[in-house]
Scaffold this motif. Structure first.
Motif, short mmCIF file in Angstrom:
data_model
loop_
_atom_site.label_atom_id
_atom_site.label_comp_id
_atom_site.label_asym_id
_atom_site.label_seq_id
_atom_site.Cartn_x
_atom_site.Cartn_y
_atom_site.Cartn_z
N TYR A 89 -28.36 -15.53 -8.05
CA TYR A 89 -29.11 -14.66 -7.16
C TYR A 89 -28.65 -14.89 -5.72
CZ TYR A 89 -32.29 -14.25 -11.09
OH TYR A 89 -32.83 -14.02 -12.32
N THR A 90 -28.58 -13.82 -4.98
CA THR A 90 -28.30 -13.95 -3.57
C THR A 90 -29.41 -13.23 -2.82
OG1 THR A 90 -25.99 -13.82 -4.12
CG2 THR A 90 -26.54 -13.66 -1.80
N GLN B 8 -36.28 -13.88 -19.59
CA GLN B 8 -36.45 -15.17 -18.94
C GLN B 8 -36.05 -15.16 -17.47
OE1 GLN B 8 -34.18 -17.92 -21.18
NE2 GLN B 8 -35.60 -17.98 -22.89
N THR B 9 -35.42 -14.08 -17.05
CA THR B 9 -34.91 -14.09 -15.68
C THR B 9 -36.05 -14.09 -14.68
OG1 THR B 9 -34.77 -11.73 -15.71
CG2 THR B 9 -32.76 -12.92 -16.25
N ASN B 10 -35.70 -14.52 -13.52
CA ASN B 10 -36.67 -14.64 -12.45
C ASN B 10 -36.97 -13.26 -11.88
OD1 ASN B 10 -37.94 -15.15 -10.03
ND2 ASN B 10 -36.95 -17.14 -9.87
N VAL B 12 -39.08 -12.20 -9.72
CA VAL B 12 -39.26 -12.12 -8.27
C VAL B 12 -37.91 -11.96 -7.60
CG1 VAL B 12 -40.13 -13.32 -6.25
CG2 VAL B 12 -41.33 -13.53 -8.42
N LEU B 13 -36.99 -12.86 -7.97
CA LEU B 13 -35.68 -12.81 -7.32
C LEU B 13 -34.90 -11.58 -7.77
CD1 LEU B 13 -34.53 -16.51 -7.18
CD2 LEU B 13 -35.55 -15.10 -5.41
N ASP B 14 -35.12 -11.15 -9.02
CA ASP B 14 -34.43 -9.95 -9.49
C ASP B 14 -34.69 -8.78 -8.57
OD1 ASP B 14 -32.81 -10.37 -11.62
OD2 ASP B 14 -34.44 -10.37 -13.09
N LEU B 16 -35.61 -8.92 -5.47
CA LEU B 16 -35.22 -9.14 -4.09
C LEU B 16 -33.71 -9.21 -3.89
CD1 LEU B 16 -37.87 -11.79 -3.13
CD2 LEU B 16 -37.81 -9.40 -2.46
N ASP B 17 -33.00 -9.45 -4.98
CA ASP B 17 -31.56 -9.63 -4.84
C ASP B 17 -30.89 -8.28 -4.65
OD1 ASP B 17 -29.00 -10.38 -4.85
OD2 ASP B 17 -28.97 -11.23 -6.85
N VAL B 18 -30.97 -7.77 -3.41
CA VAL B 18 -30.39 -6.46 -3.16
C VAL B 18 -28.87 -6.52 -3.06
CG1 VAL B 18 -32.40 -5.46 -2.05
CG2 VAL B 18 -30.80 -6.79 -0.70
N ILE B 19 -28.36 -7.70 -2.74
CA ILE B 19 -26.92 -7.81 -2.51
C ILE B 19 -26.15 -7.48 -3.78
CG2 ILE B 19 -25.08 -9.37 -1.75
CD1 ILE B 19 -27.04 -8.90 0.44
N HIS B 22 -27.51 -3.64 -5.34
CA HIS B 22 -27.39 -2.41 -4.56
C HIS B 22 -25.91 -2.04 -4.35
CE1 HIS B 22 -28.20 0.42 -1.31
NE2 HIS B 22 -29.46 0.37 -1.68
N PRO B 23 -25.59 -0.75 -4.44
CA PRO B 23 -24.20 -0.37 -4.13
C PRO B 23 -23.91 -0.56 -2.64
CG PRO B 23 -25.56 1.58 -4.46
CD PRO B 23 -26.41 0.40 -4.82
#
Lengths: 754, 145
Positions: A89-90, B8-10, B12-14, B16-19, B22-23
């Motif tokens: 994650y980033t 199982q993935t997170n 919350v971070l899923d 937020l991780d726009v980097i 996102h295209p």
């Protein structure tokens, strides 16, 4: 008498202090930095610039026609690999606080005030452009001119890397850099003045003449908000070394922002800061979050039962011990009797017979016998002084008639009774003797007391002197013990080393050094028997190697009671010794400056968990922000801002007209100058060093944090052909032709040669 | 990825991780970052000084630039705009290391400054290492290397 005295000393009950709280996790509201809807009309308008104030504390990004930046976030990038999900994650900005894992991995691309990690910088720029809703220009890339702020005298390497990133990676049509504090100044309408920019990592002073920053005269002080927060954190960690919670840097920062202020006159204010009346007003109590652990309270009934049980078993033990002591004493007395008869026979027997008798009793000479008798006598005497068992209620028959009757005249039953009576008699006799000894001791004490009273009545002064000396001696003893205790806690101290030596000596089979003391006879045994224990002082070695423990506490208690009794006597009879002189009053918390420093104006309760989780901010409130004025306080070997400002104004600006113009507008900007009282203090101190009546003017930016971005946006929102920013901007074509080093001069940025 | 793994993935971070999600059309597809793009400020400044001295020293060997093309030297660099040490005698004022009050004394053993005997007795009872940390705050600690 003591009760009234102590109650008069009690402080009047104070209302509980106002508590300030501190959060235990950084605040995070999901979606705080969500994308603002992109204005469709301006989507492909190449005239509108993207403005990024690239600060080390906060990244602010938006479009030049916006009234304020669309994105405000800390420049944090967190790359976190989830091993379970096999995913990396980033996350950027405030989003790093959303998850504990990402929070732990959060990093900033900055080192001091320059960008040092361009991988993270690129991620951060990606984040900004995504959040701004950039969809790419006609020829790819961001499609808008880019205006960025950078550090004053940004090193060539950093600028090269950034320029390359902007043109190569983002295909920006054009790019211009500027200095944040100068943007802020121009936004606040400044033309001539001295910009004092105290920001997150550094404080800069830049003179501005005719709207143009004179960067050759710029001066940097390596101290800003982040260093202050760090300083705060370290000070508090040292002030409360055993604090249950860990103070995080961001907590220290928020405490600093909320409670610190610049003192109007530091020297005078700090001197009286810990005075009770001042402290009451200025002390700030910070309550840390804590979980209260509830102790199970035992009911009074249970407590009583436990106490009763304990008393009972104690009494039983005492009885047993007393009985054993008595038996031992009787045995010793009989032994003494026997040895005395032997000694008596020295005169009647022949020498030869007596010697044989001695040898049969394991005595090499008569002297040894005498010594043995003396020793026994001494121990018996000592034992008698102690309590000999419980007083028997009924003393039993005082007469022991059977003892006089010879054994032959008695039958089996009678002999048995005689034996019993014999025992009873010796028991009775021992008791009588012990009683007599005790009486004698009592009489002696009474006599001493009588003498004491007499001596006091005869010569009060001498008596007082004596008592005072005794008190001093006791105090010295207490102090010595404290010192020893302190030294034993240090592994390297002499006391600890001596202790280790003693332990090693005791543990080894052949004691290393046996210093024979004079007057002590050599050991009698032939083998490895040393004479340990012959002298009572030998046992002190065990006391020397022990640290703490109940026995130590007991001794301390004894010393304290002795001290108390002497002080009570002095209080009663010495006119010059009053309540305030007693040790209790001297060690009273309200007299202690360190108590005021650590715990404020109220008593500290060790068992109160809320109080154990409290910080008291007092001197730190002015000590932390003061560093900008006195960098030497925090070990920064640089001149403070007053000295720098006066140097620039009085010496480095050579033209008197320019100087007069600059004097009239000292401009404050940057987050670190937002402390209350900063402006007044700066004005006061500058007034002292500048010529009289020079028309000094000091002002603060309307928004010391946000005006840099607004200034930059305002600067590049001018649409006319010959606007300054259009002349200063470097286009992509120029970059491609002239290379990464090519930059133009503008009034708010500057050409930098390396 | 198997669906049960995805659960199982997170989450919350899923979100937020726009980097990664996102295209990024604004990025040049041909952009290749340099291998090493991290330098501490100290390294940057050392390298800058070195390159500066290098250009000064070999001026004779390379073709000299025509004077007009020479960039106008301003002379301000990141390292030389730092403010100088204070010369003002008032700034040698000493403060208590523990409390921050004015300090008149220095403990000869730990070199800590203190304001009165109560603080002195506290200094005596400091745990080992604390004195050094106090000195470090003032930049007066001795670091053995």
């Amino acid at each position: 008498m003591p009760t009234t005295a102590s109650s008069s000393r009690l402080p009047s009950p104070k209302p509980p202090p106002k508590l300030y709280t501190v959060r235990d996790t950084p605040s995070y509201t999901p979606g705080a930095s969500s994308t603002a809807a992109f204005d469709q009309n301006h989507k492909h308008n190449g005239e509108i610039a993207i403005v990024i104030d690239n600060g080390s504390w906060q990244t602010r990004a938006g479009f030049s026609h916006d009234p304020s930046p669309r994105i405000l976030c800390p420049p944090l990038v967190s790359r976190y690999r989830d091993r379970k999900a096999l995913k990396t994650y980033t996350v950027c900005g405030y989003d790093v606080f959303a998850d504990p894992n990402s929070r732990a991995q959060a990093k900033t691309p900055f080192d001091a005030n320059v960008v040092s990690n361009f991988d993270q910088m690129e991620t951060l720029l990606d984040y900004c452009f995504i959040k701004l809703g950039i969809e790419g220009g006609a020829s790819g890339g961001i499609g808008h001119p880019l205006v960025m702020t950078e550090a004053v005298c940004n090193p060539g390497y950093n600028r090269r890397m950034m320029t390359e990133l902007v043109f190569e990676c983002y295909n920006a049509p054009s790019l211009v850099y500027g200095i944040d504090s100068l943007f802020s100044y121009s936004y606040n309408g400044g033309q001539n003045g001295l910009v004092v920019s105290s920001s997150n990592t550094a404080t800069h002073l830049i003179p501005v003449l005719n709207g143009k920053g004179i960067v050759s005269m710029a001066t940097r002080l390596n101290w800003g908000g982040s260093q202050s927060a760090d300083y705060m954190q370290k000070l508090l960690q040292l002030k409360y070394p055993t604090f249950p919670a860990k103070l995080q840097t961001w907590q220290a920062e928020s405490l600093m922002m909320e409670h610190c202020y610049i003192s109007g006159g530091y020297k005078e204010e700090v001197r009286t800061y810990l005075d009770p009346e001042v402290l009451e007003e200025k002390d700030r109590v910070i309550q840390f979050p804590f979980v209260e652990t509830i102790k199970i309270e035992k009911s009074q009934e249970e407590l009583d039962r436990i106490a009763e049980r304990r008393k009972e078993s104690g009494r039983k033990l005492q009885e047993q011990a007393a009985k054993a002591r008595l038996e031992k004493l009787i045995k010793k007395e009989q032994e003494l009797e026997y040895y005395k008869t032997i000694q008596a026979r020295a005169n009647t027997d022949t020498k030869r017979d007596f010697k044989r008798l001695l040898e049969s009793n394991d005595f090499p000479s008569e002297a040894h016998l005498a010594k043995k008798i003396k020793e026994l006598d001494l121990t018996i005497r000592r034992a008698r002084k102690q309590d000999i068992g419980p007083e028997e209620e009924e003393e039993g028959p005082k007469e022991f008639p059977l003892l006089e009757v010879p054994d032959e005249d008695l039958d089996e039953e009678g002999r048995k009774q005689k034996r019993h009576q014999k025992l009873m008699k010796s028991n009775h006799d021992a008791r009588q003797r012990a009683k007599a000894e005790k009486e004698a001791e009592k009489a002696r004490i009474a006599e001493e007391a009588q003498k004491d009273v007499e001596s006091r009545e005869r010569d009060l002064e001498a008596w007082v002197g004596q008592r005072r000396a005794a008190r001093e001696a006791l105090l010295a003893k207490v102090k010595d013990r404290q010192r020893l205790k302190a030294e034993l806690s240090d592994r390297k101290s002499l006391a600890s080393q001596m202790r280790m030596k003693s332990i090693a000596n005791l543990a080894s089979d052949t004691p290393a050094s046996k210093k024979r003391r004079r007057g002590v006879p050599p050991p009698t045994g032939e083998g490895g028997d040393d004479d340990f224990g012959r002298n009572d002082d030998d046992w002190a070695v065990y006391r020397n190697i022990g640290t703490g423990g109940d026995e130590e506490d007991e001794e301390e208690e004894e010393l304290n009671t002795a001290l108390k009794s002497i002080e009570a006597q002095l209080l009663q009879f010495d006119p010059e010794f009053d309540e305030n002189d007693t040790q209790d009053a001297q060690s009273d918390w309200s007299k202690s400056m360190l108590h005021a420093f650590l715990r404020g104006t109220r008593p500290f309760d060790v068992d109160n968990q809320a109080e154990a989780n409290q910080f008291h901010l007092n001197i730190e409130r002015i000590r932390v922000p003061e560093v900008v004025f006195q960098p030497a306080m925090a070990g920064v070997d640089q001149a403070g801002i007053i000295e720098i400002a006066s140097d620039i104004l009085l010496h480095r600006i050579s033209n008197p007209e320019d100087r007069d113009k600059a004097l009239k507008d000292i401009f404050l900007t940057g987050g670190n100058c937002m402390f209350q009282g900063f402006q007044e203090r700066l004005e006061k101190e500058l007034m002292a060093v500048l010529p009289y009546d020079c028309g000094l003017g000091v002002r603060k930016a309307k928004d010391p944090i946000g005006d840099a971005w607004r200034g930059a946006a305002q600067w590049c929102s001018k649409t006319e052909k010959d606007a300054e920013w259009k002349k200063a901007i470097v286009t992509r074509e120029e970059y491609l032709e002239k290379g990464v080093e090519y930059l133009k001069v503008s009034s708010l940025s500057f050409l930098h040669v390396l | 990825m198997a669906p049960q793994q995805a659960s199982q993935t997170n989450t919350v971070l899923d979100a937020l991780d726009v980097i990664t999600s996102h295209p990024r059309p604004f990025k040049s597809p041909s952009w290749k970052p340099a291998a090493r793009r991290t330098k501490t400020l100290k390294q940057i400044l050392t390298d800058a000084t070195r390159s500066q001295t290098a250009t000064q020293n070999n001026s004779g060997t390379s073709t000299p630039l025509p004077p007009a093309a020479m960039p106008q030297p301003i002379g301000a660099t990141y390292s030389n705009i730092e403010s100088a040490p204070s010369l003002h005698p008032a700034h040698t004022k000493k403060w208590c290391d523990i409390t921050g009050l004015p300090a008149n004394y220095t403990d000869p053993k730990t070199k800590l400054r203190y304001t009165n005997k109560e603080v002195y007795s506290a200094i005596r009872q400091l745990p080992p290492g604390a004195a050094d940390r106090y000195l470090e705050l003032r930049g007066a600690n001795v670091v053995l290397k």
